[in-house]
Design a protein around this motif. Structure first.
Motif, PDB file in Angstrom:
ATOM      1  N   LYS A  39      41.113  45.966  35.688  1.00 32.52           N
ATOM      2  CA  LYS A  39      40.319  46.820  34.749  1.00 32.52           C
ATOM      3  C   LYS A  39      39.037  46.228  34.784  1.00 32.52           C
ATOM      4  N   GLU A  40      38.950  44.941  35.330  1.00 34.14           N
ATOM      5  CA  GLU A  40      37.508  44.466  35.407  1.00 34.14           C
ATOM      6  C   GLU A  40      36.576  45.135  36.598  1.00 34.14           C
ATOM      7  N   THR A  41      35.413  44.996  36.264  1.00 33.44           N
ATOM      8  CA  THR A  41      34.498  45.968  37.092  1.00 33.44           C
ATOM      9  C   THR A  41      33.810  45.067  38.323  1.00 33.44           C
ATOM     10  N   VAL A  42      33.380  45.863  39.339  1.00 31.42           N
ATOM     11  CA  VAL A  42      32.474  45.071  40.133  1.00 31.42           C
ATOM     12  C   VAL A  42      31.172  45.999  40.045  1.00 31.42           C
ATOM     13  N   THR A  43      30.028  45.257  39.966  1.00 27.39           N
ATOM     14  CA  THR A  43      28.823  46.078  39.550  1.00 27.39           C
ATOM     15  C   THR A  43      27.878  45.941  40.830  1.00 27.39           C
ATOM     16  N   VAL A  44      27.146  47.007  41.263  1.00 27.73           N
ATOM     17  CA  VAL A  44      26.459  47.139  42.315  1.00 27.73           C
ATOM     18  C   VAL A  44      24.971  47.478  41.843  1.00 27.73           C
ATOM     19  N   GLU A  45      23.874  46.482  41.754  1.00 27.51           N
ATOM     20  CA  GLU A  45      22.712  46.612  41.087  1.00 27.51           C
ATOM     21  C   GLU A  45      21.725  45.805  41.952  1.00 27.51           C
ATOM     22  N   ASN A  91      29.742  47.862  52.511  1.00 30.77           N
ATOM     23  CA  ASN A  91      29.660  46.286  52.796  1.00 30.77           C
ATOM     24  C   ASN A  91      29.918  45.390  51.618  1.00 30.77           C
ATOM     25  N   PHE A  92      28.994  45.617  50.856  1.00 28.26           N
ATOM     26  CA  PHE A  92      29.056  44.932  49.470  1.00 28.26           C
ATOM     27  C   PHE A  92      30.421  44.826  48.817  1.00 28.26           C
ATOM     28  N   LEU A  93      30.790  46.184  48.528  1.00 32.69           N
ATOM     29  CA  LEU A  93      32.167  46.596  48.090  1.00 32.69           C
ATOM     30  C   LEU A  93      33.323  45.930  48.837  1.00 32.69           C
ATOM     31  N   MET A 128      19.013  51.721  38.541  1.00 35.27           N
ATOM     32  CA  MET A 128      20.298  52.515  38.826  1.00 35.27           C
ATOM     33  C   MET A 128      21.190  51.339  39.205  1.00 35.27           C
ATOM     34  N   LYS A 129      22.450  51.491  38.681  1.00 35.67           N
ATOM     35  CA  LYS A 129      23.591  50.605  39.154  1.00 35.67           C
ATOM     36  C   LYS A 129      24.785  51.409  39.160  1.00 35.67           C
ATOM     37  N   LEU A 130      25.980  50.648  39.784  1.00 36.83           N
ATOM     38  CA  LEU A 130      27.238  51.376  39.859  1.00 36.83           C
ATOM     39  C   LEU A 130      28.036  50.500  39.657  1.00 36.83           C
ATOM     40  N   LYS A 131      29.108  50.785  38.523  1.00 40.27           N
ATOM     41  CA  LYS A 131      30.390  50.045  37.989  1.00 40.27           C
ATOM     42  C   LYS A 131      31.700  50.544  38.582  1.00 40.27           C
ATOM     43  N   ILE A 132      32.201  49.841  39.348  1.00 35.57           N
ATOM     44  CA  ILE A 132      33.710  50.622  39.640  1.00 35.57           C
ATOM     45  C   ILE A 132      34.666  49.177  39.347  1.00 35.57           C
ATOM     46  N   ALA A 169      38.589  59.137  44.103  1.00 36.01           N
ATOM     47  CA  ALA A 169      37.572  58.454  44.384  1.00 36.01           C
ATOM     48  C   ALA A 169      36.086  59.325  44.067  1.00 36.01           C
ATOM     49  N   LEU A 170      36.113  60.596  44.234  1.00 34.99           N
ATOM     50  CA  LEU A 170      34.874  61.474  43.927  1.00 34.99           C
ATOM     51  C   LEU A 170      35.008  61.382  42.333  1.00 34.99           C
ATOM     52  N   SER A 171      35.880  61.656  41.713  1.00 35.42           N
ATOM     53  CA  SER A 171      35.908  61.645  40.297  1.00 35.42           C
ATOM     54  C   SER A 171      35.460  60.345  39.817  1.00 35.42           C
ATOM     55  N   VAL A 172      35.804  59.073  40.461  1.00 35.00           N
ATOM     56  CA  VAL A 172      35.197  57.873  39.838  1.00 35.00           C
ATOM     57  C   VAL A 172      33.713  57.687  40.097  1.00 35.00           C
ATOM     58  N   LEU A 173      33.302  58.118  41.316  1.00 39.91           N
ATOM     59  CA  LEU A 173      32.066  58.106  41.496  1.00 39.91           C
ATOM     60  C   LEU A 173      31.066  59.049  40.505  1.00 39.91           C
ATOM     61  N   TYR A 174      31.633  60.234  40.293  1.00 39.94           N
ATOM     62  CA  TYR A 174      31.003  61.187  39.471  1.00 39.94           C
ATOM     63  C   TYR A 174      30.825  60.558  38.163  1.00 39.94           C
ATOM     64  N   GLU A 175      31.751  59.756  37.669  1.00 44.53           N
ATOM     65  CA  GLU A 175      31.933  59.377  36.244  1.00 44.53           C
ATOM     66  C   GLU A 175      31.055  57.912  36.301  1.00 44.53           C
ATOM     67  N   ALA A 176      31.119  57.162  37.241  1.00 43.32           N
ATOM     68  CA  ALA A 176      30.508  55.918  37.428  1.00 43.32           C
ATOM     69  C   ALA A 176      28.767  56.365  37.412  1.00 43.32           C
ATOM     70  N   PHE A 177      28.194  57.355  38.048  1.00 44.47           N
ATOM     71  CA  PHE A 177      26.931  57.764  38.065  1.00 44.47           C
ATOM     72  C   PHE A 177      26.644  58.500  36.867  1.00 44.47           C
ATOM     73  N   ASP A 178      27.647  58.807  35.919  1.00 43.29           N
ATOM     74  CA  ASP A 178      27.283  59.408  34.844  1.00 43.29           C
ATOM     75  C   ASP A 178      26.656  60.843  35.019  1.00 43.29           C
ATOM     76  N   LEU A 179      27.112  61.317  36.026  1.00 44.59           N
ATOM     77  CA  LEU A 179      26.501  62.784  36.233  1.00 44.59           C
ATOM     78  C   LEU A 179      27.037  63.775  35.256  1.00 44.59           C
ATOM     79  N   ASP A 180      27.876  63.624  34.448  1.00 42.19           N
ATOM     80  CA  ASP A 180      28.150  64.790  33.787  1.00 42.19           C
ATOM     81  C   ASP A 180      27.252  64.670  32.600  1.00 42.19           C
TER      82      ASP A 180
END
Length: 131
Positions: free
Chosen positions: A71-77, A35-37, A1-5, A111-122
Motif C-alpha cells: 500500500k506504500e507509495t512511490v512519488t515521482v516529483e 526508468n525511475f519507476l 506536478m507529482k505522481l504517486k503510485i 494501469a490507465l485507471s491508476v494513472l487517471y486517478e493519480a493525476f486527479d483527472l476526474d
C-alpha cells in the motif's frame, strides 16, 4: 506536478507506459519516468524479499506486513520529471477522453485507471466544467 503510485501497482503502470506510443522528445521524457519507476520497482522487490525473510516463521505477520508494504507509495516529483509527467498526463487525458476510440482491457485498463486517478483527472474535468 507529482505522481504517486502504490508499490503493488508499479509493474503494471511501467509496462503500460512503455507500451504507449510516444515519439522523439516525448519518448525520452516518458523514459525518464519509467526508468525511475523501474528503479523503485527493484527496491520494492528487495524490500519484499527482506520482509519475507524477516517473517518466514510467522505467516500471519508476513501477510500483514506485505499487505501494508504494497500500500506504500512511490512519488515521482521534482524539476527533472516535470516534462515527463506533463507528457504522460496529456496522453492519459487523451486516452480517457470521450472521443478516444482506443479500448483497454486487463492490466492496461487497470494501469490507465491508476494513472487517471493519480493525476486527479476526474476532479480536473469537474473543475473545468467538462462533465
Amino acid at each position: 506536478m507529482k505522481l504517486k503510485i502504490k508499490n503493488i501497482e508499479l509493474e503494471r503502470v511501467i509496462v503500460f507506459l512503455e507500451n504507449l506510443d510516444f515519439r522523439g522528445p516525448k519518448s525520452v521524457n516518458r523514459s525518464k519516468i519509467t526508468n525511475f519507476l523501474g528503479q523503485q520497482l527493484e527496491e520494492v522487490a528487495a524490500g519484499e524479499k527482506t520482509i519475507q525473510e524477516d517473517y518466514k516463521e510467522d505467516r500471519k505477520q508476513l501477510e500483514q506486513s506485505l499487505k501494508d508494504y504494497y500500500k506504500e507509495t512511490v512519488t515521482v516529483e521534482g524539476d527533472n520529471y516535470q516534462k515527463g509527467l506533463g507528457v504522460i498526463k496529456s496522453k492519459i487525458k487523451e486516452l480517457t477522453a470521450e472521443e478516444c476510440e482506443q479500448e483497454f482491457s486487463g492490466n492496461d485498463a487497470y494501469a490507465l485507471s491508476v494513472l487517471y486517478e493519480a493525476f486527479d483527472l476526474d476532479n480536473e474535468a469537474n473543475e473545468g466544467g467538462e462533465e
